[in-house]
Design an enzyme around this catalytic site. Structure first.
Site, PDB file in Angstrom:
ATOM      1  N   ASP A  15     -11.004   7.363   4.322  1.00 61.34           N
ATOM      2  CA  ASP A  15     -11.943   7.401   5.456  1.00 61.34           C
ATOM      3  C   ASP A  15     -12.299   8.826   5.856  1.00 61.34           C
ATOM      4  OD1 ASP A  15     -12.086   4.687   5.667  1.00 61.34           O
ATOM      5  OD2 ASP A  15     -10.669   4.515   7.335  1.00 61.34           O
ATOM      6  N   ARG A  94      -1.676  10.646  19.219  1.00 62.60           N
ATOM      7  CA  ARG A  94      -3.109  10.916  19.363  1.00 62.60           C
ATOM      8  C   ARG A  94      -3.461  12.002  20.379  1.00 62.60           C
ATOM      9  NH1 ARG A  94      -3.096   9.243  14.740  1.00 62.60           N
ATOM     10  NH2 ARG A  94      -3.909   7.207  14.166  1.00 62.60           N
ATOM     11  N   ASP A 123      -7.119   3.692  18.743  1.00 61.53           N
ATOM     12  CA  ASP A 123      -7.072   5.125  18.474  1.00 61.53           C
ATOM     13  C   ASP A 123      -8.372   5.844  18.833  1.00 61.53           C
ATOM     14  OD1 ASP A 123      -4.431   5.176  17.722  1.00 61.53           O
ATOM     15  OD2 ASP A 123      -4.865   4.668  15.633  1.00 61.53           O
ATOM     16  N   SER A 173      -2.858  -0.779   6.232  1.00 62.75           N
ATOM     17  CA  SER A 173      -3.293   0.437   6.906  1.00 62.75           C
ATOM     18  C   SER A 173      -2.062   0.996   7.611  1.00 62.75           C
ATOM     19  CB  SER A 173      -4.384   0.077   7.909  1.00 62.75           C
ATOM     20  OG  SER A 173      -4.475   1.112   8.858  1.00 62.75           O
TER      21      SER A 173
HETATM   22  N1  ARG Z   1      -1.527  -0.767  16.996  1.00 60.69           N
HETATM   23  C1  ARG Z   1      -0.927   0.506  17.068  1.00 60.69           C
HETATM   24  C2  ARG Z   1      -1.475   1.310  18.202  1.00 60.69           C
HETATM   25  O1  ARG Z   1      -2.494   0.980  18.716  1.00 60.69           O
HETATM   26  C3  ARG Z   1      -0.948   1.230  15.779  1.00 60.69           C
HETATM   27  C4  ARG Z   1      -2.266   1.631  15.235  1.00 60.69           C
HETATM   28  C5  ARG Z   1      -2.002   2.228  13.923  1.00 60.69           C
HETATM   29  N2  ARG Z   1      -3.093   2.640  13.180  1.00 60.69           N
HETATM   30  C6  ARG Z   1      -3.173   2.403  11.846  1.00 60.69           C
HETATM   31  N3  ARG Z   1      -4.093   2.999  11.175  1.00 60.69           N
HETATM   32  N4  ARG Z   1      -2.359   1.579  11.239  1.00 60.69           N
HETATM   33  O2  ARG Z   1      -0.901   2.275  18.624  1.00 60.69           O
END
Ligand code: ARG
Length: 397
Positions: A15, A94, A123, A173
């Site tokens: 990505d 983040r 995110d 992912s």
């Molecule tokens: N659901 C989790 C969160 O919102 C993890 C997100 C993880 N991202 C990924 N690309 N797997 O914090």
């Protein structure tokens, strides 16, 4: 006119690799990639890949220490676990990445930042809102959210633009940093299906864990873990060490149906061996050193704190206010916790503190008891007064 400069948060995956070229094409901009190392990043690869694809510069920032000290440990002290399950590894990372991005924007005179988050997740919210909080005038571009391509279309674009596409790409992912590993997609999207072994990378299945338990003593000062088995350890080493031993004993697997901020439920699998062990130990030490009232209020704050972190509001006054409260509760959370790691279980077997509210003289049933048993009589008489009055005055005869 000089080309605009965009700072792109870069992981090295497909990505964000496609984002480099897409931003150059659609914004006629120079792209500087920024990779924040919060642990678990293959740095050599990332840098050369970014430059190969056409980034003007590929910045790598070692954020591991800052991540643990300024984000993870405050969340640990707060007891921040989202929906009683998720230790918030991704969510805590983040805002720090956003901070490094805005700093780079200032340094390189960029007017825009970009990231590879999709339009479905949390995110994107965390990144956009964090940047907005730190530098309200910076523009944020989210190419993946904009282009709306399917995976095949994206791969086609990559092939056309000579962007390397990994052949043995995982079907999941994955996002990882020192505080945990987040896994989604693939067959995990069926909440009924057991996560396959390949979804896990840091933890052993119970069938492969050692047959003997291991004992670990974790030392805390004012709520911060500082030592393992009596030896002082810097935060980074301490977390790494616990990830590896607790992972070896199969501790820290979490399978959760989660409520995302954008309104969808999603099935998430996490691994957080160090996180789970430290939360367990810390809570146990608090049970010895906090009063009943402190514990109760702190539990309410823990939930609010977790929501705030999860929902991307790290840089809010509200979070800072809660941190001030949490910090003040940690004044006496000093001592040690003895943990037994065995077959997927993280069991507290002992705790001690020079500041304990536990008093053996008061608790004992043996000789040496200093508790005044007779005083209970008067206490109970007053304590039970309202309920006796209820019965006397309000029971229909
Ligand atoms: N659901 C989790 C969160 O919102 C993890 C997100 C993880 N991202 C990924 N690309 N797997 O914090």
């Amino acid at each position: 006119m000089d080309k605009e400069t965009i700072i792109l948060a870069y992981s090295g995956g497909l990505d964000t690799s496609v984002c480099v070229r897409w931003l150059q094409e659609h914004h006629n901009a120079k792209v500087i990639t920024l990779t924040a190392d919060l642990g678990m990043v293959d740095l050599d690869n990332v840098k050369s890949k970014a430059l190969q694809i056409g980034a003007t510069e590929a910045l790598i920032i070692d954020g591991r220490k800052e991540f643990i000290e300024s984000f993870v440990f405050p969340a640990l002290k707060a007891g921040a676990i989202y929906e009683e399950r998720y230790p918030l590894a991704t969510a805590l990372g983040r805002p720090l990445i956003a901070k490094y991005m805005t700093e780079a924007a200032i340094k390189f005179g960029a007017t825009s930042l970009a990231h590879g988050c999709t339009g479905k997740g949390n995110d994107q919210v965390r990144m956009d809102v964090s940047v907005g909080a730190l530098a309200p005038d910076l523009k944020v571009i989210a190419p993946v959210r904009e282009w709306g391509w399917s995976r095949d279309e994206e791969i086609e674009y990559a092939l056309q633009h000579n962007i390397p596409v990994e052949v043995k790409k995982s079907r999941f992912s994955v996002d990882e940093n020192l505080w945990g590993r987040s896994v989604e997609a693939g067959e995990l999207e069926d909440p009924w299906e057991e996560p396959p072994e390949e979804a896990y990378a840091w933890t052993q299945p119970i069938s492969r864990t050692p047959d003997n338990p291991v004992y670990v003593e974790i030392g805390f000062v004012k709520g911060t873990p500082i030592s393992i088995d009596g030896e002082d350890m810097p935060p980074l080493d301490l977390v790494n060490h616990l990830n590896s031993i607790a992972g070896e004993h199969g501790i820290g697997r979490i399978d959760h149906i989660e409520n995302r901020l954008v309104g969808i439920k999603s099935r998430e699998v996490y691994e957080a061996p160090a996180g789970l062990t430290l939360f367990t130990a810390h809570k146990s030490l608090e049970s010895l050193t906090l009063s009943k009232n402190q514990s109760r209020l702190k539990q309410l704050i823990a939930q609010e704190y977790a929501d705030v972190v999860y929902n991307g509001l790290w840089y809010s006054a509200h979070r800072r206010n809660m941190d001030a409260y949490v910090e003040s509760t940690q004044q006496n959370v000093t001592g040690s916790v003895r943990i037994k790691l065995y077959k997927g279980n993280c069991i507290v077997v002992g705790r001690k503190s020079p500041r304990a509210l536990y008093s053996h003289k008061l608790a004992t049933y043996e000789r040496g008891d200093t508790f005044d048993h007779r005083a209970s009589e008067g206490f109970i008489s007053i304590y039970g007064l309202p309920i006796r009055t209820e019965t006397r005055n309000q029971t229909e005869l």
